[in-house]
Design a protein around this motif. Structure first.
Motif, PDB file in Angstrom:
ATOM      1  N   ARG A  65     -18.709 -43.417 -27.460  1.00 12.53           N
ATOM      2  CA  ARG A  65     -18.412 -43.568 -28.890  1.00 12.53           C
ATOM      3  C   ARG A  65     -17.117 -42.827 -29.215  1.00 12.53           C
ATOM      4  O   ARG A  65     -17.016 -41.620 -28.997  1.00 12.53           O
ATOM      5  CB  ARG A  65     -19.548 -43.028 -29.765  1.00 12.53           C
ATOM      6  CG  ARG A  65     -20.811 -43.871 -29.678  1.00 12.53           C
ATOM      7  CD  ARG A  65     -21.927 -43.307 -30.519  1.00 12.53           C
ATOM      8  NE  ARG A  65     -21.850 -43.681 -31.909  1.00 12.53           N
ATOM      9  CZ  ARG A  65     -22.306 -44.826 -32.416  1.00 12.53           C
ATOM     10  NH1 ARG A  65     -22.851 -45.734 -31.636  1.00 12.53           N
ATOM     11  NH2 ARG A  65     -22.216 -45.066 -33.700  1.00 12.53           N
ATOM     12  N   PHE A  66     -16.165 -43.563 -29.758  1.00 15.84           N
ATOM     13  CA  PHE A  66     -14.882 -43.011 -30.172  1.00 15.84           C
ATOM     14  C   PHE A  66     -14.675 -43.345 -31.641  1.00 15.84           C
ATOM     15  O   PHE A  66     -14.737 -44.512 -32.027  1.00 15.84           O
ATOM     16  CB  PHE A  66     -13.728 -43.622 -29.358  1.00 15.84           C
ATOM     17  CG  PHE A  66     -13.744 -43.242 -27.908  1.00 15.84           C
ATOM     18  CD1 PHE A  66     -12.863 -42.291 -27.415  1.00 15.84           C
ATOM     19  CD2 PHE A  66     -14.630 -43.841 -27.024  1.00 15.84           C
ATOM     20  CE1 PHE A  66     -12.868 -41.951 -26.074  1.00 15.84           C
ATOM     21  CE2 PHE A  66     -14.643 -43.514 -25.676  1.00 15.84           C
ATOM     22  CZ  PHE A  66     -13.754 -42.562 -25.203  1.00 15.84           C
ATOM     23  N   ARG A  67     -14.426 -42.331 -32.430  1.00 21.78           N
ATOM     24  CA  ARG A  67     -14.130 -42.509 -33.845  1.00 21.78           C
ATOM     25  C   ARG A  67     -12.644 -42.231 -34.069  1.00 21.78           C
ATOM     26  O   ARG A  67     -12.002 -41.525 -33.284  1.00 21.78           O
ATOM     27  CB  ARG A  67     -14.969 -41.558 -34.705  1.00 21.78           C
ATOM     28  CG  ARG A  67     -16.458 -41.866 -34.694  1.00 21.78           C
ATOM     29  CD  ARG A  67     -16.732 -43.173 -35.393  1.00 21.78           C
ATOM     30  NE  ARG A  67     -18.167 -43.447 -35.487  1.00 21.78           N
ATOM     31  CZ  ARG A  67     -18.644 -44.511 -36.101  1.00 21.78           C
ATOM     32  NH1 ARG A  67     -17.836 -45.386 -36.668  1.00 21.78           N
ATOM     33  NH2 ARG A  67     -19.937 -44.706 -36.139  1.00 21.78           N
ATOM     34  N   VAL A  68     -12.111 -42.776 -35.161  1.00 23.42           N
ATOM     35  CA  VAL A  68     -10.713 -42.565 -35.519  1.00 23.42           C
ATOM     36  C   VAL A  68     -10.674 -42.165 -36.995  1.00 23.42           C
ATOM     37  O   VAL A  68     -10.518 -43.006 -37.877  1.00 23.42           O
ATOM     38  CB  VAL A  68      -9.854 -43.828 -35.266  1.00 23.42           C
ATOM     39  CG1 VAL A  68      -8.377 -43.547 -35.568  1.00 23.42           C
ATOM     40  CG2 VAL A  68     -10.026 -44.326 -33.832  1.00 23.42           C
ATOM     41  N   PRO A  69     -10.847 -40.863 -37.283  1.00 27.11           N
ATOM     42  CA  PRO A  69     -10.826 -40.437 -38.685  1.00 27.11           C
ATOM     43  C   PRO A  69      -9.452 -40.645 -39.309  1.00 27.11           C
ATOM     44  O   PRO A  69      -8.432 -40.613 -38.614  1.00 27.11           O
ATOM     45  CB  PRO A  69     -11.186 -38.950 -38.621  1.00 27.11           C
ATOM     46  CG  PRO A  69     -10.931 -38.536 -37.221  1.00 27.11           C
ATOM     47  CD  PRO A  69     -11.047 -39.751 -36.363  1.00 27.11           C
ATOM     48  N   ASP A  70      -9.443 -40.842 -40.609  1.00 34.75           N
ATOM     49  CA  ASP A  70      -8.166 -40.996 -41.309  1.00 34.75           C
ATOM     50  C   ASP A  70      -7.317 -39.742 -41.146  1.00 34.75           C
ATOM     51  O   ASP A  70      -6.118 -39.832 -40.904  1.00 34.75           O
ATOM     52  CB  ASP A  70      -8.399 -41.300 -42.788  1.00 34.75           C
ATOM     53  CG  ASP A  70      -9.016 -42.678 -42.977  1.00 34.75           C
ATOM     54  OD1 ASP A  70      -8.512 -43.642 -42.364  1.00 34.75           O
ATOM     55  OD2 ASP A  70     -10.000 -42.798 -43.729  1.00 34.75           O
ATOM     56  N   ILE A  71      -7.946 -38.590 -41.283  1.00 30.36           N
ATOM     57  CA  ILE A  71      -7.271 -37.311 -41.059  1.00 30.36           C
ATOM     58  C   ILE A  71      -8.229 -36.411 -40.292  1.00 30.36           C
ATOM     59  O   ILE A  71      -9.416 -36.362 -40.588  1.00 30.36           O
ATOM     60  CB  ILE A  71      -6.872 -36.620 -42.382  1.00 30.36           C
ATOM     61  CG1 ILE A  71      -5.933 -37.512 -43.195  1.00 30.36           C
ATOM     62  CG2 ILE A  71      -6.226 -35.249 -42.120  1.00 30.36           C
ATOM     63  CD1 ILE A  71      -5.659 -37.007 -44.601  1.00 30.36           C
ATOM     64  N   CYS A  72      -7.677 -35.715 -39.331  1.00 31.84           N
ATOM     65  CA  CYS A  72      -8.459 -34.825 -38.489  1.00 31.84           C
ATOM     66  C   CYS A  72      -7.740 -33.478 -38.447  1.00 31.84           C
ATOM     67  O   CYS A  72      -6.518 -33.424 -38.287  1.00 31.84           O
ATOM     68  CB  CYS A  72      -8.523 -35.455 -37.105  1.00 31.84           C
ATOM     69  SG  CYS A  72      -9.399 -34.525 -35.882  1.00 31.84           S
ATOM     70  N   ILE A  73      -8.483 -32.399 -38.607  1.00 34.61           N
ATOM     71  CA  ILE A  73      -7.898 -31.058 -38.608  1.00 34.61           C
ATOM     72  C   ILE A  73      -8.521 -30.247 -37.479  1.00 34.61           C
ATOM     73  O   ILE A  73      -9.744 -30.185 -37.357  1.00 34.61           O
ATOM     74  CB  ILE A  73      -8.143 -30.355 -39.956  1.00 34.61           C
ATOM     75  CG1 ILE A  73      -7.501 -31.177 -41.072  1.00 34.61           C
ATOM     76  CG2 ILE A  73      -7.610 -28.930 -39.935  1.00 34.61           C
ATOM     77  CD1 ILE A  73      -7.896 -30.742 -42.452  1.00 34.61           C
ATOM     78  N   VAL A  74      -7.659 -29.654 -36.682  1.00 31.86           N
ATOM     79  CA  VAL A  74      -8.082 -28.811 -35.566  1.00 31.86           C
ATOM     80  C   VAL A  74      -7.630 -27.389 -35.856  1.00 31.86           C
ATOM     81  O   VAL A  74      -6.473 -27.167 -36.233  1.00 31.86           O
ATOM     82  CB  VAL A  74      -7.463 -29.313 -34.238  1.00 31.86           C
ATOM     83  CG1 VAL A  74      -7.778 -28.371 -33.095  1.00 31.86           C
ATOM     84  CG2 VAL A  74      -7.942 -30.723 -33.932  1.00 31.86           C
ATOM     85  N   GLU A  95     -12.481 -38.941 -44.143  1.00 25.86           N
ATOM     86  CA  GLU A  95     -12.497 -40.396 -44.236  1.00 25.86           C
ATOM     87  C   GLU A  95     -12.155 -40.782 -45.666  1.00 25.86           C
ATOM     88  O   GLU A  95     -12.737 -40.263 -46.614  1.00 25.86           O
ATOM     89  CB  GLU A  95     -13.868 -40.957 -43.854  1.00 25.86           C
ATOM     90  CG  GLU A  95     -14.219 -40.805 -42.391  1.00 25.86           C
ATOM     91  CD  GLU A  95     -13.391 -41.682 -41.460  1.00 25.86           C
ATOM     92  OE1 GLU A  95     -12.686 -42.611 -41.930  1.00 25.86           O
ATOM     93  OE2 GLU A  95     -13.447 -41.433 -40.240  1.00 25.86           O
ATOM     94  N   ILE A  96     -11.203 -41.671 -45.802  1.00 28.48           N
ATOM     95  CA  ILE A  96     -10.790 -42.180 -47.106  1.00 28.48           C
ATOM     96  C   ILE A  96     -11.363 -43.588 -47.223  1.00 28.48           C
ATOM     97  O   ILE A  96     -11.087 -44.449 -46.378  1.00 28.48           O
ATOM     98  CB  ILE A  96      -9.257 -42.189 -47.235  1.00 28.48           C
ATOM     99  CG1 ILE A  96      -8.722 -40.767 -47.016  1.00 28.48           C
ATOM    100  CG2 ILE A  96      -8.834 -42.747 -48.594  1.00 28.48           C
ATOM    101  CD1 ILE A  96      -7.242 -40.699 -46.705  1.00 28.48           C
ATOM    102  N   LEU A  97     -12.173 -43.803 -48.239  1.00 25.60           N
ATOM    103  CA  LEU A  97     -12.855 -45.086 -48.374  1.00 25.60           C
ATOM    104  C   LEU A  97     -11.890 -46.198 -48.761  1.00 25.60           C
ATOM    105  O   LEU A  97     -10.962 -45.991 -49.544  1.00 25.60           O
ATOM    106  CB  LEU A  97     -13.964 -44.991 -49.417  1.00 25.60           C
ATOM    107  CG  LEU A  97     -15.098 -44.008 -49.121  1.00 25.60           C
ATOM    108  CD1 LEU A  97     -16.123 -44.030 -50.253  1.00 25.60           C
ATOM    109  CD2 LEU A  97     -15.753 -44.311 -47.782  1.00 25.60           C
ATOM    110  N   SER A  98     -12.131 -47.365 -48.201  1.00 25.27           N
ATOM    111  CA  SER A  98     -11.447 -48.587 -48.588  1.00 25.27           C
ATOM    112  C   SER A  98     -12.453 -49.457 -49.324  1.00 25.27           C
ATOM    113  O   SER A  98     -13.667 -49.275 -49.173  1.00 25.27           O
ATOM    114  CB  SER A  98     -10.926 -49.324 -47.354  1.00 25.27           C
ATOM    115  OG  SER A  98      -9.966 -48.551 -46.681  1.00 25.27           O
TER     116      SER A  98
END
Length: 166
Positions: A72-81, A100-103
């Protein structure tokens, strides 16, 4: 009902998608992106974090692949490390936050599944931003609740919603 062709993880990782897509148990899923409201919030919010990244000790990534499980690979709109720049090209350790920014075409059941993946993986802060209602939500194992700011304690940062919804 549309039949979907299953592909392997290695096929997914060796294929380029524009925009990038998520991979769940052999199925490649399109993401709902491309609308102005979504793009504006993603740009403004990632810029807000990037300007403060050194002071807050964070790294900000837009549409970064995150491997939440072996298949399982997700692609968040913005990711903070938090901390130094990761060496890996695909994140395999939980980031500090996923946003996640809703569309308009996002389905709530799919959003809930995405949130569950992040939380199960160990992401400490999962935020959902809704451009149409101009609201933000913090998601946790106990549930979801509306927030008036995006906040993390370690590292310590606060993002007022005025910076999100200009």
């Amino acid at each position: 009902m549309e039949l979907q062709t299953l592909i392997t993880v290695s096929e997914y990782l060796s294929t380029s998608y524009h925009p990038d897509r998520e991979y769940l148990e052999g199925v490649v899923l399109e993401r709902n992106v491309g609308e102005r409201d979504h793009s504006r919030i993603q740009t403004d919010l990632s810029t807000y974090f990037n300007v403060r990244a050194e002071d807050w000790g964070i790294r900000v990534f837009v549409e970064q692949r995150v491997q939440v499980k072996p298949t399982r690979f997700r692609v968040p709109d913005i990711c903070i490390v938090a901390g130094p720049e990761p060496e890996e090209q695909i994140l395999t350790n939980p980031p500090l936050a996923c946003i996640e920014i809703l569309s308009k075409n996002d389905r709530w059941s799919e959003v809930q599944e995405t949130v569950h993946d992040y939380l199960s993986f160990g992401v400490r802060h999962v935020w959902i931003i809704d451009p149409r209602s101009r609201k933000a939500y913090l998601c946790a194992a106990e549930g979801m609740h509306e927030v008036v700011e995006l906040r993390a304690a370690d590292p310590d940062f606060v993002v007022p919603l005025a910076a999100v919804f200009k």
